[in-house]
Write a protein that holds these residues in place. Structure first.
Motif, PDB file in Angstrom:
ATOM      1  N   ALA A 231       0.856  -1.189   0.000  1.00 44.75           N
ATOM      2  CA  ALA A 231       0.000   0.000   0.000  1.00 44.75           C
ATOM      3  C   ALA A 231       0.888   1.232   0.000  1.00 44.75           C
ATOM      4  CB  ALA A 231      -0.906   0.003   1.226  1.00 44.75           C
ATOM      5  N   THR A 232       0.660   2.139  -0.938  1.00 42.56           N
ATOM      6  CA  THR A 232       1.419   3.388  -1.008  1.00 42.56           C
ATOM      7  C   THR A 232       0.447   4.555  -0.952  1.00 42.56           C
ATOM      8  OG1 THR A 232       1.383   3.931  -3.378  1.00 42.56           O
ATOM      9  CG2 THR A 232       2.857   2.141  -2.685  1.00 42.56           C
ATOM     10  N   PRO A 233       0.929   5.763  -0.691  1.00 41.88           N
ATOM     11  CA  PRO A 233       0.017   6.911  -0.680  1.00 41.88           C
ATOM     12  C   PRO A 233      -0.727   7.122  -1.994  1.00 41.88           C
ATOM     13  CG  PRO A 233       2.056   7.472   0.433  1.00 41.88           C
ATOM     14  CD  PRO A 233       2.263   6.127  -0.185  1.00 41.88           C
TER      15      PRO A 233
ATOM     16  N   LEU B 173      16.469   5.768  -6.621  1.00 46.07           N
ATOM     17  CA  LEU B 173      15.577   5.395  -5.528  1.00 46.07           C
ATOM     18  C   LEU B 173      14.730   6.581  -5.078  1.00 46.07           C
ATOM     19  CD1 LEU B 173      17.882   3.090  -3.369  1.00 46.07           C
ATOM     20  CD2 LEU B 173      15.995   2.404  -4.856  1.00 46.07           C
ATOM     21  N   GLN B 174      15.308   7.761  -5.069  1.00 45.10           N
ATOM     22  CA  GLN B 174      14.541   8.964  -4.728  1.00 45.10           C
ATOM     23  C   GLN B 174      13.423   9.184  -5.744  1.00 45.10           C
ATOM     24  OE1 GLN B 174      14.574  10.530  -2.020  1.00 45.10           O
ATOM     25  NE2 GLN B 174      16.640  10.858  -1.179  1.00 45.10           N
ATOM     26  N   ALA B 175      13.689   8.862  -7.006  1.00 42.88           N
ATOM     27  CA  ALA B 175      12.659   9.008  -8.034  1.00 42.88           C
ATOM     28  C   ALA B 175      11.508   8.033  -7.790  1.00 42.88           C
ATOM     29  CB  ALA B 175      13.273   8.779  -9.417  1.00 42.88           C
ATOM     30  N   VAL B 176      11.836   6.797  -7.350  1.00 43.47           N
ATOM     31  CA  VAL B 176      10.793   5.841  -7.004  1.00 43.47           C
ATOM     32  C   VAL B 176       9.962   6.366  -5.847  1.00 43.47           C
ATOM     33  CG1 VAL B 176      10.348   3.522  -6.112  1.00 43.47           C
ATOM     34  CG2 VAL B 176      12.091   3.866  -7.871  1.00 43.47           C
ATOM     35  N   LYS B 177      10.633   6.890  -4.837  1.00 41.03           N
ATOM     36  CA  LYS B 177       9.906   7.429  -3.685  1.00 41.03           C
ATOM     37  C   LYS B 177       9.009   8.593  -4.104  1.00 41.03           C
ATOM     38  CE  LYS B 177      10.405   9.083   1.066  1.00 41.03           C
ATOM     39  NZ  LYS B 177       9.398   8.137   1.612  1.00 41.03           N
ATOM     40  N   GLN B 178       9.505   9.457  -4.964  1.00 41.50           N
ATOM     41  CA  GLN B 178       8.709  10.578  -5.433  1.00 41.50           C
ATOM     42  C   GLN B 178       7.463  10.096  -6.169  1.00 41.50           C
ATOM     43  OE1 GLN B 178       8.891  13.778  -4.861  1.00 41.50           O
ATOM     44  NE2 GLN B 178       7.214  14.333  -6.248  1.00 41.50           N
ATOM     45  N   ALA B 179       7.606   9.017  -6.937  1.00 42.14           N
ATOM     46  CA  ALA B 179       6.465   8.485  -7.681  1.00 42.14           C
ATOM     47  C   ALA B 179       5.414   7.865  -6.763  1.00 42.14           C
ATOM     48  CB  ALA B 179       6.944   7.453  -8.701  1.00 42.14           C
ATOM     49  N   LEU B 180       5.859   7.149  -5.730  1.00 40.69           N
ATOM     50  CA  LEU B 180       4.936   6.435  -4.849  1.00 40.69           C
ATOM     51  C   LEU B 180       4.505   7.252  -3.642  1.00 40.69           C
ATOM     52  CD1 LEU B 180       6.634   2.909  -4.828  1.00 40.69           C
ATOM     53  CD2 LEU B 180       4.812   3.738  -6.324  1.00 40.69           C
TER      54      LEU B 180
ATOM     55  N   PRO C   8       4.777  11.106  -3.114  1.00 38.69           N
ATOM     56  CA  PRO C   8       5.189  12.451  -3.522  1.00 38.69           C
ATOM     57  C   PRO C   8       5.247  13.462  -2.386  1.00 38.69           C
ATOM     58  CG  PRO C   8       2.975  11.948  -4.298  1.00 38.69           C
ATOM     59  CD  PRO C   8       3.545  10.668  -3.796  1.00 38.69           C
ATOM     60  N   ASP C   9       4.489  13.226  -1.322  1.00 38.38           N
ATOM     61  CA  ASP C   9       4.509  14.167  -0.193  1.00 38.38           C
ATOM     62  C   ASP C   9       5.508  13.766   0.884  1.00 38.38           C
ATOM     63  OD1 ASP C   9       2.347  16.033  -1.012  1.00 38.38           O
ATOM     64  OD2 ASP C   9       1.125  14.218  -0.916  1.00 38.38           O
ATOM     65  N   GLY C  10       6.228  12.657   0.660  1.00 40.25           N
ATOM     66  CA  GLY C  10       7.306  12.256   1.568  1.00 40.25           C
ATOM     67  C   GLY C  10       6.852  11.911   2.966  1.00 40.25           C
ATOM     68  N   VAL C  11       5.684  11.255   3.097  1.00 42.96           N
ATOM     69  CA  VAL C  11       5.168  10.954   4.431  1.00 42.96           C
ATOM     70  C   VAL C  11       5.570   9.567   4.931  1.00 42.96           C
ATOM     71  CG1 VAL C  11       3.191  12.484   4.077  1.00 42.96           C
ATOM     72  CG2 VAL C  11       2.954  10.040   3.579  1.00 42.96           C
ATOM     73  N   MET C  12       6.104   8.701   4.055  1.00 42.83           N
ATOM     74  CA  MET C  12       6.391   7.328   4.446  1.00 42.83           C
ATOM     75  C   MET C  12       7.768   7.210   5.101  1.00 42.83           C
ATOM     76  SD  MET C  12       3.641   5.809   3.891  1.00 42.83           S
ATOM     77  CE  MET C  12       4.360   4.391   4.673  1.00 42.83           C
TER      78      MET C  12
END
Length: 521
Positions: free
Chosen positions: A231-233, A499-506, A508-512
């Protein structure tokens, strides 16, 4: 009783294991600590002081997602979800440090609730830290800003077993012993027994790429995983349509080891095997670590591999960590533990004998097996006495292992001696592969006035030694915050950017789990 029969232990906040079964240090161990300059602290643990929590608006949307009864904001619950079980975590807990305490603990009861929670938290810019067993030892539960904790303990079901394919579908919050008990009812085992087994969970195993004591026979946990649900945002990702595929990069490998930075693992599909009818453990003595290393390498490369294969160095053998009741008094040379799930393999014994090994029989093996999960309980009485005791691990290719072991040992000894606290450094190998193996270090010394800073200095020195000697910064404990910077150096700036690009895609608000695995942008 075997590992498959052990119960789940609900760990005590700030102390390892079940408080109903404490471990007392033998008198000889207390005397040995005094020789290291260890002195009992003058003060005991400090109670935490609460702080302002969430706004009414934030509490309202959390309640809308999971219901009011599944949102806890009391101090006891939040304090019980603060950090993990590294020694710095425990020292901060004893000091009443609430820096990393969540502002609320939320208990979603399904994948859909987890998904809804992450979507809502993203829109409200509220950080989320996943939690199930809470056994992280690398700072994996300490986000770099205020957050809520999503405790997955309600996701505790065995969803399905495919006996033809020999797979099981488990929710992420199922604890290790509970998973074994559920599988045993159908005659199966997962075969994954890390030292955190009493409290750790299926989702945590996947998120940190866990390895268990039986990895020689069953493999690491990431080798057992055939499917995942994340589950992602921004929505749900499901992987694992088939056991293997050539349809592009394997997204399972992106989720495994992601430590909550991309989302929350809610479901894991794992390979299972028939539960063994018998288990055998025995000890083998070798003249020195080099001889033992050669012997276990022969098994790892040419077989036949046992289910469990580990080798303690001279110092660890002498201290005899295998038996918490009689610390010290170990035999000379070094000792290997060999275990079989199923019939005893005499050919393995022939290889060890040809490599110079002496079979010590089942006594040392059974002592290790029985004491295996009691050893972590030693840390609390050691901390009570004023000792600093911590572990770290790495892995390297066979050709580099002797130099890697020497470099890390030297770095730890120099760093801590320079701080006025000369240490005892122990080491063992517990996970082997055709091309290399892991190294697991235990460090014991006196505490300084600031033991958290003391260990941080030693840990940085060890990390630098690992990198210089060609090892990896973590074999099975994960990255967390402790290894984040060293991990970035290990993989390089372009890989970090990917990896930062993956995080941005999944996310984007950086809450995880912000600041874990990757620095926050």
């Amino acid at each position: 009783m075997t590992e498959s029969d052990l119960p789940v232990v609900h760990l005590t906040p700030g102390r390892w294991g079940d408080p109903a079964h404490p471990v007392e240090l033998p008198a000889a161990a207390v005397g040995a600590l005094q020789h290291l300059g260890v002195r009992r602290p003058a003060t005991g643990p400090v109670d935490p002081v609460d702080r302002p929590g969430l706004t009414d608006e934030q509490l309202d949307f959390l309640t809308d997602v999971v219901g009011a009864e599944q949102v806890k904001t009391d101090l006891e619950t939040r304090w019980g979800h603060t950090r993990g079980y590294s020694t710095p975590d425990l020292l901060k807990h004893r000091a009443g440090d609430t820096t990393d305490m969540p502002d609320a603990v939320v208990y979603p009861g399904s994948h859909d609730e987890v998904q809804a929670l992450l979507t809502a938290c993203s829109s409200h810019h509220l950080a989320v830290v996943p939690y199930s067993g809470g056994t992280s030892v690398v700072g994996g539960l300490a986000a770099d800003r205020r957050f809520i904790t999503a405790d997955l303990q309600r996701l505790d079901q065995l969803v399905a077993i495919d006996e033809v394919s020999r797979t099981a579908t488990l929710q992420a919050g199922v604890r290790g012993p509970a998973a074994e008990a559920l599988l045993a009812e159908r005659g199966y085992t997962l075969g994954h027994f890390p030292q955190s087994y009493e409290g750790a969970s299926i989702g945590g195993y996947a998120a940190a790429r866990s390895s268990g004591q039986a990895s020689a026979g069953y493999g690491r946990f990431d080798q057992m995983v055939v499917g995942l649900t994340l589950a992602t945002p921004r929505g749900t990702i499901e992987t694992g349509r088939a056991p293997m595929s050539a349809a592009g990069p394997d997204l399972r490998q992106l989720v495994l080891g992601s430590e909550g930075a991309f989302g929350i693992i809610t479901l894991v599909v794992v390979r299972i095997r028939p539960r063994p009818a018998e288990r055998h453990f025995e000890g083998w003595r070798f003249a020195d670590f080099s001889a033992g290393l050669t012997a276990i390498r022969r098994l790892a490369q040419d077989g036949p591999l046992p289910t469990v294969l580990r080798l303690s160095d001279e110092a660890e053998t002498a201290v005899n960590l295998a038996d918490p009741d009689v610390l010290g008094g170990g035999s000379g040379g070094v000792v290997a533990i060999v275990g079989f799930d199923g019939p005893y393999n005499a050919t393995t014994a022939e290889v060890l004998t040809a490599a110079g090994g002496q079979n010590l029989g089942e006594g040392p093996g059974e002592t290790w097996r029985v004491g295996r999960y009691r050893a972590p309980y030693l840390r609390d009485p050691l901390l009570d006495e004023g000792a600093l005791v911590e572990t770290l691990e790495t892995a390297g290719f066979w050709s580099k292992l002797p130099q890697l072991k020497a470099a890390v040992t030297e770095a730890l000894v120099k760093s801590l001696t320079d701080q006025g606290t000369p240490p005892l450094v122990l080491c063992h190998i517990s996970h082997v592969y055709e091309t290399g193996a892991s190294l697991y270090f235990t460090v014991i010394c006196a505490q300084t006035d600031d033991p958290v800073a003391q260990w941080r200095t030693a840990k940085v020195a060890a990390n630098q030694a690992i990198a210089a000697a060609g090892g990896t910064i973590s074999h099975h404990h994960g990255v967390g915050t402790d290894h984040r910077d060293a991990y970035a150096d290990e993989i390089g700036p372009l890989a970090v950017e990917a990896l930062q690009a993956v995080k941005q895609a999944l996310d984007p608000d950086g809450v995880m789990n912000p600041g874990i695995l990757l620095t926050s942008s």
